[in-house]
Design an enzyme around this catalytic site. Structure first.
Site, PDB file in Angstrom:
ATOM      1  CG  ASN A  13       1.661   0.346   1.665  1.00 37.55           C
ATOM      2  OD1 ASN A  13       0.906  -0.435   1.258  1.00 37.55           O
ATOM      3  ND2 ASN A  13       1.576   1.233   2.850  1.00 37.55           N
ATOM      4  CG  ASP A  30       5.157  11.729   1.204  1.00 37.00           C
ATOM      5  OD1 ASP A  30       4.741  10.671   1.589  1.00 37.00           O
ATOM      6  OD2 ASP A  30       5.377  12.843   1.794  1.00 37.00           O
ATOM      7  N   GLY A  70      -4.192   1.726   5.592  1.00 33.67           N
ATOM      8  CA  GLY A  70      -4.001   3.007   6.218  1.00 33.67           C
ATOM      9  C   GLY A  70      -5.202   3.611   6.862  1.00 33.67           C
TER      10      GLY A  70
END
Length: 221
Positions: free
Chosen positions: A10, A70, A161
């Site tokens: 990403n 995460d 995001g």
């Protein structure tokens, strides 16, 4: 330690990690920089379990220190969803699947706003769990949170995001409207990485393995 692998493809996340890790003064690599490619499925039930799995798998394969994260968005009115499914929220059955018309980030936001339409409770938080793993030596982990609420419409063109629909507590701007330096000071990822850097500094200065997370053999405590 002259280089470290940040286990992500990403670009937005990598850019933030490079800014946050700049105090280390070492080369920060991404998965795109590695010649041999392996895939690690994020199929665990918690952020920590996913981050640990990625850190150990990539670290043991590439034989270099790894930082794996995460992270996700937890929305109170949606019982904590999207949570660990944040990156693929558009495609899971909860609340019905959302078509990808432009890109996955947009589809995730569209689904989130659809499910929150008409709801007064828009409280949410970003969660980040970051794991540092040095193969055959040790590992540590930290976590960071950023509390706020979800807007009714996306605003801003920075970040990635869910940033365009998340306003942090005490702010009137979304994450996507903040300057990168300002975002890093308050973000879930910024808080987790800063904690990690302090733990690494303590470890390397005192050689004291009594830290939160993993022991020096890389086994989970």
């Amino acid at each position: 330690m002259d280089k470290i692998l940040v286990a992500t493809t990403n670009k937005g996340k990598l850019k933030e990690f490079r800014q946050l890790l700049s105090p280390l003064g070492i080369q920060v690599l991404s998965l795109e920089d590695m010649k041999q490619k392996i895939d690690v499925e994020e199929d665990r039930e918690t952020f920590l379990e996913n981050a640990l799995k990625k850190a150990k798998t990539y670290g043991d394969f590439y034989k270099i220190p790894v930082i794996a994260e995460d992270a996700g968005l937890e929305v109170e009115a949606l019982d904590g969803y999207p949570g660990v499914y944040s990156a693929r929220f558009y495609g899971i059955d909860f609340g019905g699947k959302e078509p990808v018309k432009e890109d996955k980030d947009k589809a995730n936001i569209d689904k989130l706003l659809r499910l929150l339409k008409g709801k007064k409770n828009r409280k949410a938080r970003f969660v980040s769990v970051v794991v540092f793993y040095k193969p055959e030596d040790f590992g540590i982990w930290t976590e960071g949170y950023c509390y706020g609420y979800i807007t009714e419409q996306p605003r801003g063109d920075r970040g990635f995001g869910y940033d365009p629909v998340f306003i942090p507590e005490g702010y009137s701007k979304t994450m996507a409207e903040l300057q990168p330096e300002e975002k890093n000071k308050i973000s879930h990822r910024g808080k987790a990485v800063k904690k990690l850097l302090k733990k690494l500094e303590k470890l390397y200065s005192t050689e004291n393995p009594d830290l939160q997370g993993l022991d020096r053999t890389g086994q989970q405590i």
